[in-house]
Design an enzyme around this catalytic site. Structure first.
Site, PDB file in Angstrom:
ATOM      1  N   LYS A  28      49.826  26.913  30.495  1.00  0.00           N
ATOM      2  CA  LYS A  28      49.730  26.870  31.965  1.00  0.00           C
ATOM      3  C   LYS A  28      48.275  26.948  32.415  1.00  0.00           C
ATOM      4  CE  LYS A  28      50.500  30.799  34.427  1.00  0.00           C
ATOM      5  NZ  LYS A  28      49.483  31.228  35.386  1.00  0.00           N
ATOM      6  N   ASN A  29      47.556  27.968  31.945  1.00  0.00           N
ATOM      7  CA  ASN A  29      46.224  28.204  32.496  1.00  0.00           C
ATOM      8  C   ASN A  29      45.189  27.197  32.008  1.00  0.00           C
ATOM      9  OD1 ASN A  29      47.241  30.218  34.028  1.00  0.00           O
ATOM     10  ND2 ASN A  29      46.570  31.890  32.680  1.00  0.00           N
ATOM     11  N   CYS A 123      46.700  39.957  45.749  1.00  0.00           N
ATOM     12  CA  CYS A 123      47.991  39.451  45.312  1.00  0.00           C
ATOM     13  C   CYS A 123      48.701  40.564  44.565  1.00  0.00           C
ATOM     14  CB  CYS A 123      47.848  38.194  44.469  1.00  0.00           C
ATOM     15  SG  CYS A 123      47.302  38.530  42.819  1.00  0.00           S
ATOM     16  N   ARG A 128      41.868  40.187  44.071  1.00  0.00           N
ATOM     17  CA  ARG A 128      41.279  39.175  43.187  1.00  0.00           C
ATOM     18  C   ARG A 128      40.129  38.479  43.901  1.00  0.00           C
ATOM     19  NH1 ARG A 128      46.253  36.445  39.998  1.00  0.00           N
ATOM     20  NH2 ARG A 128      44.587  35.650  38.686  1.00  0.00           N
ATOM     21  N   ASP A 312      47.733  39.405  30.235  1.00  0.00           N
ATOM     22  CA  ASP A 312      48.954  38.648  30.521  1.00  0.00           C
ATOM     23  C   ASP A 312      50.099  38.962  29.560  1.00  0.00           C
ATOM     24  OD1 ASP A 312      47.678  37.493  32.623  1.00  0.00           O
ATOM     25  OD2 ASP A 312      47.224  35.613  31.618  1.00  0.00           O
ATOM     26  N   ARG A 404      57.393  29.968  37.517  1.00  0.00           N
ATOM     27  CA  ARG A 404      56.025  29.488  37.768  1.00  0.00           C
ATOM     28  C   ARG A 404      55.296  29.217  36.467  1.00  0.00           C
ATOM     29  NH1 ARG A 404      52.852  32.698  42.404  1.00  0.00           N
ATOM     30  NH2 ARG A 404      51.317  31.223  41.628  1.00  0.00           N
TER      31      ARG A 404
END
Ligand code: EPU
Length: 425
Positions: A28-29, A123, A128, A312, A404
């Site tokens: 994803k990132n 968030c 952030r 993560d 997501r």
């Protein structure tokens, strides 16, 4: 009819050991930042191994709303053609859904001389800020202003500079690195992030004709160029966090799971910690076998920038450690608000005490299924792991967070023997 993943719930019947093989999707990132970087290319770009997750779909919609050509010629293959100047700003309704849209700032500024992105507020995982992004882009000659929550950046041709990051921020390293590729002269970026996604971005930029050296070390040097070309085939690296999530799930359910399509070197920090906890982990270059079930021992974890233990995977480890006998400690050093999952795990019977950055986990014999709520993507993954381990049925609300970032998580877990489903309401 389109399914609304923001409502509904994921239902897990606990108590099954995971077993079998799971293929890991593109990261994803990495994919998010590569898509942003593709807006700097003057010729078409084709990215392969792009995960089918909602964060990617939101970013693709943002690009198409600002007038760039984006299409899916085949599943997992994304074509981006950014030959015309974008119509800014991107719609707020989409941008607010995706923090990673701030990674358009550097590319649009460098290529088109101006960029506008909405300033992300606090968030769910903490405040952030973007000060390091701004500091770096300003050092390259950008004028950055804030107006009603929107960041307005403009510049003529950017100029290379020597920039030191006070913290090795992933996003700031990426934004500055991308912008510097189109600056005049050399940029030296010091104390940068070393995550595998940074190396993937550098490789991709070099494929477009940029000159980036040193990615994966503390110092990145970039020789600016006038224009970047295209790249007709670039394969996104595998998702080390998705892989790590399945590894932890295997350990937690005392199962045996083989992961294929990974770069096992990227998983080292997790492999080391799982072994310390008594889990058997066997790796070769592109696959990993995790065999759980022995006598587990408590461990201490500190999250750190790569190659330290990834933030993560912290929540997923917390879920696992909640049934490991003894006292385990977690110190979260990256995001101050990543312990919200502890309250949900406590509802399932976990004993976790949080004090500031420290979480003390006292292993209990078993968790009990109940109704819980995901507060962010990784917290959601942790609750799935907890549900897989628990006695009885767990219902996880806010499942949209999970979709997501995890490509077909329900299908992949079912193929490993889990009893899990999504129920629309
Ligand atoms: N920070 C600053 N100033 C800045 C930028 C960051 O103080 O200008 C601080 C942050 O507040 C935070 C720390 O630096 O405390 C780390 O933030 P970083 O910039 O490294 O994170 P990010 O780029 O916002 C990416 C991933 C995150 C992942 C972090 C850390 C993407 C799109 N997101 O975020 O992924 O947790 O790096 O590895 O690449 C996720 O996938 O669930 C996720 C949150």
């Amino acid at each position: 009819m389109e399914i609304n993943y923001d409502t509904g719930k994921i239902v897990v019947a606990g108590g099954r050991r995971l077993s079998g093989t799971v293929r890991i999707s593109g990261a994803k990132n990495a994919a998010l930042v590569l898509i942003c970087a593709a807006t700097m290319a003057t010729e078409p770009v084709i990215l392969e191994n792009v995960p089918d997750i909602s964060d990617i779909h939101v970013l693709v919609r943002i690009l198409s709303e600002i007038g760039l050509e984006v299409s899916w010629p085949a599943p997992g293959t994304l074509a981006v053609c950014a030959t015309t100047a974008p119509q800014l700003p991107p719609p707020y309704q989409l941008v607010k859904k995706l923090r990673a849209s701030n990674l358009l700032l550097g590319p649009l500024l460098a290529r088109f001389g101006q960029a506008q992105v909405s300033l992300p507020g606090g968030c769910n995982i903490g405040v952030r800020p973007m000060d390091l992004h701004f500091k770096g882009l300003a050092a390259l000659g950008a004028d950055i202003r804030m107006e009603k929550g929107t960041v307005l950046a403009s510049a003529g041709r950017l100029r290379g500079a020597r920039i030191y990051l006070d913290f090795p921020s992933v996003g700031a390293t990426e934004n500055i690195m991308m912008a510097a590729c189109l600056a005049e002269g050399q940029t030296i970026l010091e104390n940068v992030a070393k995550e595998p996604e940074i190396v993937d971005l550098a490789n991709f930029l070099n494929c477009l004709g940029a000159r980036v050296r040193g990615a994966g070390t503390d110092v990145i040097k970039i020789e600016g160029t006038d224009r970047l070309g295209g790249c007709l085939r670039y394969n996104v690296i595998p998702d080390r966090i998705e892989a790590g999530t399945y590894m932890i799930a295997a350990a937690a359910t005392r199962g045996s799971v083989h992961l294929s399509g990974v770069i096992s070197r990227h998983l080292e920090p997790l492999c080391a910690k799982l072994r310390e906890a008594g889990v058997s982990v066997t790796e070769d270059e592109e696959s990993v076998l995790v065999e759980g079930g022995g006598n587990y021992r408590p461990i201490d974890i500190k999250t750190l920038p790569y190659p330290g233990f990834p933030t993560d995977l912290q929540s997923q480890m917390m879920a696992f450690l909640s049934t490991v006998p003894g006292i385990s400690l977690i110190t979260e050093n990256i995001f101050e608000n990543r312990y919200r999952v502890a309250d949900e795990l406590a509802r399932m019977g976990a004993r976790i005490k949080v004090e500031g950055r420290l979480a003390v986990i006292e292993g209990v014999p078993a968790l009990q299924g109940t109704q819980v709520r995901a507060s962010d993507l990784r917290a959601g993954a942790a609750l799935i792991i907890a549900g897989l381990m628990a006695q009885g049925r767990t219902e996880i609300y806010n499942p949209g967070y999970i979709f997501r970032g995890y490509h077909d998580i329900i299908g992949k877990l079912r193929a490993l023997g889990a009893e899990i489903s999504f129920q629309d309401e």
